[in-house]
Design an enzyme around this catalytic site. Sequence first.
Site, short mmCIF file in Angstrom:
data_model
loop_
_atom_site.label_atom_id
_atom_site.label_comp_id
_atom_site.label_asym_id
_atom_site.label_seq_id
_atom_site.Cartn_x
_atom_site.Cartn_y
_atom_site.Cartn_z
N GLU A 61 -6.66 5.06 0.25
CA GLU A 61 -7.03 3.64 0.26
C GLU A 61 -7.51 3.16 -1.11
OE1 GLU A 61 -9.41 2.72 3.70
OE2 GLU A 61 -8.01 3.70 5.04
N GLU B 187 -6.20 6.22 8.42
CA GLU B 187 -6.84 7.25 7.58
C GLU B 187 -6.23 8.64 7.78
OE1 GLU B 187 -9.17 3.88 8.21
OE2 GLU B 187 -9.39 5.44 9.70
N GLU C 182 -1.67 3.78 8.92
CA GLU C 182 -2.24 2.96 7.84
C GLU C 182 -2.00 3.70 6.53
OE1 GLU C 182 -6.47 2.96 7.31
OE2 GLU C 182 -6.51 0.80 7.05
N GLU D 175 -7.70 -4.92 5.76
CA GLU D 175 -9.17 -4.84 5.87
C GLU D 175 -9.84 -5.01 4.50
OE1 GLU D 175 -9.92 -0.99 7.61
OE2 GLU D 175 -9.29 0.08 5.83
C1 NOJ Z 1 -10.91 1.80 9.53
C2 NOJ Z 1 -9.68 1.20 10.07
O1 NOJ Z 1 -8.69 1.07 9.08
C3 NOJ Z 1 -10.05 -0.14 10.68
O2 NOJ Z 1 -8.89 -0.81 11.11
C4 NOJ Z 1 -11.01 0.09 11.81
O3 NOJ Z 1 -11.40 -1.15 12.32
C5 NOJ Z 1 -12.23 0.84 11.33
N1 NOJ Z 1 -11.85 2.01 10.61
C6 NOJ Z 1 -13.13 1.27 12.47
O4 NOJ Z 1 -12.49 2.23 13.24
CA CA Z 2 -8.70 2.19 6.82
#
Ligand code: NOJ
Ligand code: CA
Length: 726
Positions: free
Chosen positions: A187, A499, A517, A523
């Site tokens: 990320e 992750e 992801e 996010e």
């Molecule tokens: C990281 C994730 O990418 C996100 O989408 C999620 O809301 C949070 N973790 C909490 O699980």
């Molecule tokens: Ca994430």
Amino acid sequence: MMFTLAVKKATFYHRQMRRVTLIISLCTISILVRAQVITSPDKNLTLKFELRANGEPAYELTYKKKPVIRQSRLGLETKDVPSFMNGFAVAKTEQKAVNDTWEPVWGEQKTIRNQYNELLVTLTQKAQKDRRINIRFRLFNDGLGFRYEFPQQENLNYFIIAEEHTEFNLTGDHKIFWIRGDYNTNEYAYTTSQISEIPKLIEKATIDVHAQVPIDTLSVQTPSMMKTADGLYINIHEAALINYPAMHLNVDPKNFRMSSHLTPDAVGNKGYMQTETQTPWRTIVVSDKATDILASRLILNLNEPTRYEDVSWIKPTKYIGVWWEYFVHGKSSWAYSTENNVKLTDDFTKFKPNGRHGATNENVRRYIDFASKHGFDAVLVEGWNIGWEDWFGNWKEEVFDFVTPYPDFDVKALNEYASSKGVKLMMHHETASSVSNYERRLDTAFQFMNKFGYNAVKTGYVGKIIPRGEQHDGQWMVNHYIHVAETAAKYKIMVNSHEAVRPTGLHRTFPNWIAQESARGTEFEAMGGLAPDHTTILPFTRLMGGPMDYTPGIFQTDMSVYGGTQRANTTLVKQLAYYVTIYSPLQMAADLPENYERFPDAFQFIKDVALDWDDTYVQEAEPGDYVTIARKAKGKNEWYVGGITDEKGRTATIPFSYLPKGKRYVATIYADAKDASWNKNPQKYSIRQVEVTPKSVLKQALAPGGGVAISIKEASRSELKGLKKI
Ligand code: NOJ
Ligand code: CA
């Protein structure tokens, strides 16, 4: 246990496939030749394999007579047995040609051509009792894949890899789009520079993200995208990452050399091997056209076909979620109570609600109503289960149990309500990286999903891994993600992992692993920002391995309305274009329902856009600058186009030559307004309809940080009345 099965199965399928392809291939066997050359079917690429004087294997790759990879060594260093680095002799070489097609369960195109010339080199080490390894090369028109294979043999059973030493000797100081090597996260924001500039930029490129363990050697992650001074595009990655750690690339910035750097485990080892086995494929996609890099299916072709007998339950899905409000609304939280030390045995009905819980019956009903009204398949609900009060940062083992809802979330009633409205709830399993805990509870968690009617789960691996000392990208975790996908398939459940290790085309083998992801996604628009060129780089990097749950669709780009300071660095229209440029069979409309209600005409594009495709036409692309892609919806005479640009405005050139002749078509064009840009008037757009033909070429202005989105349908003469023809 499950996983051993997967590996064994993969080997079995491989043998099966070989049997089929051999029939159609020409097989030549030559004995004891030190150098071997094969060309790609179109003759543009040439691969030369050679044994150096000390018996060290090496390869080189050229494209249209230009070197791509100068002679580079191959080999593996082992821990407990003599290494596989040198002292080899060529025992046998075999060549074959394969040309067939196959159909993915879902994808960017209905039919995929798998055409390559293969060279299989069997090497023996005399000094090691004739120990044997194979190196298998597959040369496609769009690049090279190769891997090491360890056949079962008398003098080699188990061994531990200390490091893989696959080298990629580049021909110069290429431009590179890179993120820092890290065993635990992808990320990062991308940096664009020359290879020689990586040392001075590496610290700046190391931003603060959860669980990061930046590699201490100078290294970058794959897929690694490069461009040479004379316009060659080179992408290095891997395919079919199974039972092996993920590969990073050490960078020698003076000699322009990359070399493999595997992710270690808790005790510093890099891979536990048992013959008969193999490494993942190392892939080099090459072209003088950037569009060809995006059109490449090489990584998928190097993965094994799925063996799932019934795939009817695997469905491309468009969803909304109780999600974005956690990021932009200080008002809403995953956690239910004011406690900050909770246990799974606690009675949460006794706790004081914090008054901000997002996953309440009432709020979830509101989302279900919205999904149903606008034709979405599913509603993701995060924060539904106990444990969020202190889920992060404590490296705690028993964080979640995946089956106990908070007191204000009625699992049964909400699923029934959703079902009555033709919508599914989507499960969320944040593991907090307590993976041992998740594995222990996995079957129970999936049985719980089956009982209440969930058919998809978003998994998450935020934080440091338990078993402690393991890494997100290590062999143990690689096996875990596959174990989850395979187990989910037994329960007819689709998986979207966040992750997790970056994808390597395994969705061909496990098509219920519907998205991941594994990169910086939406996010970050609310937690640190995404540069306007980020999404012009992603297709050339992260997306080479597989679909991404990027979660686009942010209409309210300026977060100051929520009291925040961030802004999404895009126009509203660019967010629409993402549904086409960021490929995924799982697409979220990530913004709050009320923001969509304010722009119903633009929202229409998100409602209409398809998720699965008969064909894809990469029309324009330059990493870091722009991407324009057109796609034909699967089984429908509908086409969708997405075009995006970086911080610079540009005019996109969009042909429609893929449209079948003899019919009439109406195109609905969603365009940035003249005075729009990512930081000024991002929500100003126009929507117009025109008639298009296979001869039409649209010149469309894109705002700085902007885009264009187009939907095209067949139309009757009367529907086209009064419309301009382009
Ligand atoms: C990281 C994730 O990418 C996100 O989408 C999620 O809301 C949070 N973790 C909490 O699980
Ligand atoms: Ca994430």
